[in-house]
Design an enzyme around this catalytic site. Sequence first.
Site, PDB file in Angstrom:
ATOM      1  N   LEU A 101      -0.731  -3.574  -1.273  1.00  0.00           N
ATOM      2  CA  LEU A 101      -1.514  -3.129   0.292  1.00  0.00           C
ATOM      3  C   LEU A 101      -2.658  -2.099   0.065  1.00  0.00           C
ATOM      4  CD1 LEU A 101       1.313  -5.123   2.394  1.00  0.00           C
ATOM      5  CD2 LEU A 101      -0.473  -6.313   1.473  1.00  0.00           C
ATOM      6  N   ASP A 102      -3.535  -2.579   1.547  1.00  0.00           N
ATOM      7  CA  ASP A 102      -4.118  -1.128   1.923  1.00  0.00           C
ATOM      8  C   ASP A 102      -3.123   0.290   2.701  1.00  0.00           C
ATOM      9  OD1 ASP A 102      -6.480  -2.575   0.935  1.00  0.00           O
ATOM     10  OD2 ASP A 102      -7.483  -2.838   2.168  1.00  0.00           O
ATOM     11  N   PHE A 103      -3.937   0.738   3.102  1.00  0.00           N
ATOM     12  CA  PHE A 103      -3.287   2.044   3.716  1.00  0.00           C
ATOM     13  C   PHE A 103      -2.510   1.443   4.942  1.00  0.00           C
ATOM     14  CE2 PHE A 103      -2.913   6.013   6.658  1.00  0.00           C
ATOM     15  CZ  PHE A 103      -2.684   6.199   5.653  1.00  0.00           C
TER      16      PHE A 103
END
Length: 230
Positions: A101-103
């Site tokens: 997942l993105d940051f």
Amino acid sequence: MRLDRFLANLPNYNRQQARMLLAQQRVRVDGQVVSDPLAQVREFSHVALDDAVLQAGYPARYLMLHKPAGCVSATHDPQHPTVLDLLPAEARHGLHIAGRLDFNTTGLMLLTNDGQWSRRLTQPATKLPKHYLVDTEDEIGQHYVAKFLEGFHFAFEGLVTQPAQLHILGPRQARLAIVEGRYHQVKRMFGFYNNKVVKLHRERMGAIALDPALAPGAFRALTAEEIAAV
Ligand code: URA
């Protein structure tokens, strides 16, 4: 690996001798006598010949974590905290992430030391639906629904995205199910309309839903049913 090959790789036995050991019912895998040369031996299997342990094996581990915003989906990062930093040091060893997942994306993250299991979960052929709750900066039009189903052209990868189910929940909120995991996929899909994703939360991967009892940053072991669902 096949059991006959596992045995034939040992210093004292060739292929024929390995088959003989199996026919003589002298080999046990996880405590059960196995005579099928095609039976699978994994790094997790305990294998014994008579009373001698040939491979001790180690436990397969499967965790679900509620990823908070502001941490990286990686096992190491020079700058930012990673999802592994949320686990006690003794629980981290050998784990990898099944579906990044993105940051700033929150929600369901699965971690395991079982590469076969995580491949089944993430390989495109599985077409496992990943469900997201999406909040956007601008209004989500009804016309988006057909476009998400039809697919978006991703020039960098040279492909059209698989049909995605969009359910509009409110003027700026929707639930989205996608069967792929392309780089920044959800943001790029909404980006087609210049509509910025301001919050993104993964609620579920196939049959495995984020446990509502898990606060951001908390984790638990998967149940036997959740592991078997993949
Ligand atoms: N799509 C995105 O754009 N970001 C994520 O973190 C997951 C899916």
